[in-house]
Motif scaffolding. Structure first.
Motif, PDB file in Angstrom:
ATOM      1  N   GLY A  43       0.894  -1.239   0.077  1.00  0.00           N
ATOM      2  CA  GLY A  43       0.019  -0.047   0.006  1.00  0.00           C
ATOM      3  C   GLY A  43       0.907   1.117   0.059  1.00  0.00           C
ATOM      4  N   ASP A  44       1.878   1.357   0.794  1.00  0.00           N
ATOM      5  CA  ASP A  44       2.523   2.461   0.938  1.00  0.00           C
ATOM      6  C   ASP A  44       3.532   2.696  -0.341  1.00  0.00           C
ATOM      7  N   GLU A  45       3.954   1.594  -0.664  1.00  0.00           N
ATOM      8  CA  GLU A  45       4.962   1.658  -1.810  1.00  0.00           C
ATOM      9  C   GLU A  45       3.949   2.262  -3.248  1.00  0.00           C
ATOM     10  N   LYS A  46       2.705   1.692  -3.238  1.00  0.00           N
ATOM     11  CA  LYS A  46       1.786   2.000  -4.287  1.00  0.00           C
ATOM     12  C   LYS A  46       1.561   3.426  -4.367  1.00  0.00           C
ATOM     13  N   GLU A  47       1.365   3.987  -3.135  1.00  0.00           N
ATOM     14  CA  GLU A  47       1.111   5.633  -2.924  1.00  0.00           C
ATOM     15  C   GLU A  47       2.585   6.182  -3.481  1.00  0.00           C
ATOM     16  N   GLN A  48       3.623   5.962  -3.092  1.00  0.00           N
ATOM     17  CA  GLN A  48       4.808   6.486  -3.503  1.00  0.00           C
ATOM     18  C   GLN A  48       4.831   6.575  -4.970  1.00  0.00           C
ATOM     19  N   ILE A  49       4.473   5.298  -5.556  1.00  0.00           N
ATOM     20  CA  ILE A  49       4.725   5.270  -7.043  1.00  0.00           C
ATOM     21  C   ILE A  49       3.894   6.170  -7.618  1.00  0.00           C
ATOM     22  N   LYS A  50       2.619   6.292  -7.331  1.00  0.00           N
ATOM     23  CA  LYS A  50       1.601   7.086  -7.857  1.00  0.00           C
ATOM     24  C   LYS A  50       1.993   8.734  -7.668  1.00  0.00           C
ATOM     25  N   GLU A  51       2.554   8.999  -6.497  1.00  0.00           N
ATOM     26  CA  GLU A  51       3.095  10.459  -6.310  1.00  0.00           C
ATOM     27  C   GLU A  51       4.061  10.755  -7.557  1.00  0.00           C
ATOM     28  N   LYS A  52       5.055   9.576  -7.350  1.00  0.00           N
ATOM     29  CA  LYS A  52       6.344   9.813  -8.611  1.00  0.00           C
ATOM     30  C   LYS A  52       5.792   9.974 -10.002  1.00  0.00           C
ATOM     31  N   ASN A  53       4.904   9.005 -10.368  1.00  0.00           N
ATOM     32  CA  ASN A  53       4.301   9.093 -11.524  1.00  0.00           C
ATOM     33  C   ASN A  53       3.492  10.476 -11.704  1.00  0.00           C
ATOM     34  N   LYS A  54       2.945  10.925 -10.822  1.00  0.00           N
ATOM     35  CA  LYS A  54       2.374  12.400 -10.721  1.00  0.00           C
ATOM     36  C   LYS A  54       3.322  13.371 -11.310  1.00  0.00           C
ATOM     37  N   ARG A  55       4.423  13.391 -10.490  1.00  0.00           N
ATOM     38  CA  ARG A  55       5.463  14.265 -10.728  1.00  0.00           C
ATOM     39  C   ARG A  55       6.216  14.136 -12.131  1.00  0.00           C
ATOM     40  N   ARG A  56       6.202  12.690 -12.459  1.00  0.00           N
ATOM     41  CA  ARG A  56       6.687  12.592 -14.066  1.00  0.00           C
ATOM     42  C   ARG A  56       5.551  13.109 -15.250  1.00  0.00           C
ATOM     43  N   GLU A  57       4.478  12.999 -14.840  1.00  0.00           N
ATOM     44  CA  GLU A  57       3.428  13.471 -15.738  1.00  0.00           C
ATOM     45  C   GLU A  57       3.448  15.056 -15.940  1.00  0.00           C
ATOM     46  N   GLU A  58       3.856  15.709 -14.573  1.00  0.00           N
ATOM     47  CA  GLU A  58       3.887  17.154 -14.610  1.00  0.00           C
ATOM     48  C   GLU A  58       5.391  17.498 -15.305  1.00  0.00           C
ATOM     49  N   SER A  59       6.483  16.744 -15.403  1.00  0.00           N
ATOM     50  CA  SER A  59       7.714  16.884 -16.057  1.00  0.00           C
ATOM     51  C   SER A  59       7.258  16.880 -17.575  1.00  0.00           C
ATOM     52  N   ILE A  60       6.417  15.982 -17.994  1.00  0.00           N
ATOM     53  CA  ILE A  60       6.258  15.784 -19.452  1.00  0.00           C
ATOM     54  C   ILE A  60       5.349  17.086 -19.797  1.00  0.00           C
ATOM     55  N   GLN A  61       4.678  17.363 -19.170  1.00  0.00           N
ATOM     56  CA  GLN A  61       3.709  18.607 -19.620  1.00  0.00           C
ATOM     57  C   GLN A  61       4.847  19.814 -19.663  1.00  0.00           C
ATOM     58  N   ALA A  62       5.784  20.068 -18.811  1.00  0.00           N
ATOM     59  CA  ALA A  62       6.830  20.880 -18.954  1.00  0.00           C
ATOM     60  C   ALA A  62       7.679  20.840 -20.114  1.00  0.00           C
ATOM     61  N   MET A  63       8.036  19.556 -20.302  1.00  0.00           N
ATOM     62  CA  MET A  63       9.008  19.008 -21.507  1.00  0.00           C
ATOM     63  C   MET A  63       8.237  19.346 -22.812  1.00  0.00           C
ATOM     64  N   ARG A  64       6.929  19.254 -22.930  1.00  0.00           N
ATOM     65  CA  ARG A  64       6.295  19.461 -24.049  1.00  0.00           C
ATOM     66  C   ARG A  64       6.098  20.973 -24.547  1.00  0.00           C
ATOM     67  N   THR A  65       5.777  21.696 -23.397  1.00  0.00           N
ATOM     68  CA  THR A  65       5.823  23.109 -23.468  1.00  0.00           C
ATOM     69  C   THR A  65       7.154  23.557 -24.153  1.00  0.00           C
ATOM     70  N   GLU A  66       8.032  23.042 -23.398  1.00  0.00           N
ATOM     71  CA  GLU A  66       9.607  23.489 -23.806  1.00  0.00           C
ATOM     72  C   GLU A  66       9.995  22.966 -25.303  1.00  0.00           C
ATOM     73  N   ILE A  67       9.304  22.080 -25.794  1.00  0.00           N
ATOM     74  CA  ILE A  67       9.455  21.652 -26.913  1.00  0.00           C
ATOM     75  C   ILE A  67       8.740  22.535 -28.118  1.00  0.00           C
ATOM     76  N   LYS A  68       7.727  22.911 -27.758  1.00  0.00           N
ATOM     77  CA  LYS A  68       6.737  23.793 -28.340  1.00  0.00           C
ATOM     78  C   LYS A  68       7.759  24.971 -28.572  1.00  0.00           C
TER      79      LYS A  68
END
Length: 77
Positions: A43-68
């Protein structure tokens, strides 16, 4: 040669779009791998993974903006 004699490398941005696209692809692959890992996580590991993936998704959005931005800069030169 002392540290004051060195010259900085010139700012070469020609391949920034390509590098950023590669980084986005790598991050997406990391998200997918994390989803697979969640199948075996507690359970705790899943929550950590979810949080990390959320940060990854935010990074992807930022990188896509930078690509544009980089793409538009290249077109205007």
């Amino acid at each position: 040669m002392s540290k004051h004699d060195t010259q900085p490398n010139p700012d070469n941005r020609e391949d920034n779009v390509e590098k950023l696209q590669h980084m986005v692809q790598d991050t997406i692959q990391n998200i997918e791998a994390a989803h697979e890992t969640m199948k075996f996580a507690s359970g705790d590991e899943k929550e950590q993974i979810k949080e990390k993936n959320k940060r990854r998704e935010e990074s992807i959005q930022a990188m896509r903006t930078e690509i544009k931005d980089e793409y538009h800069d290249q077109q205007n030169q």
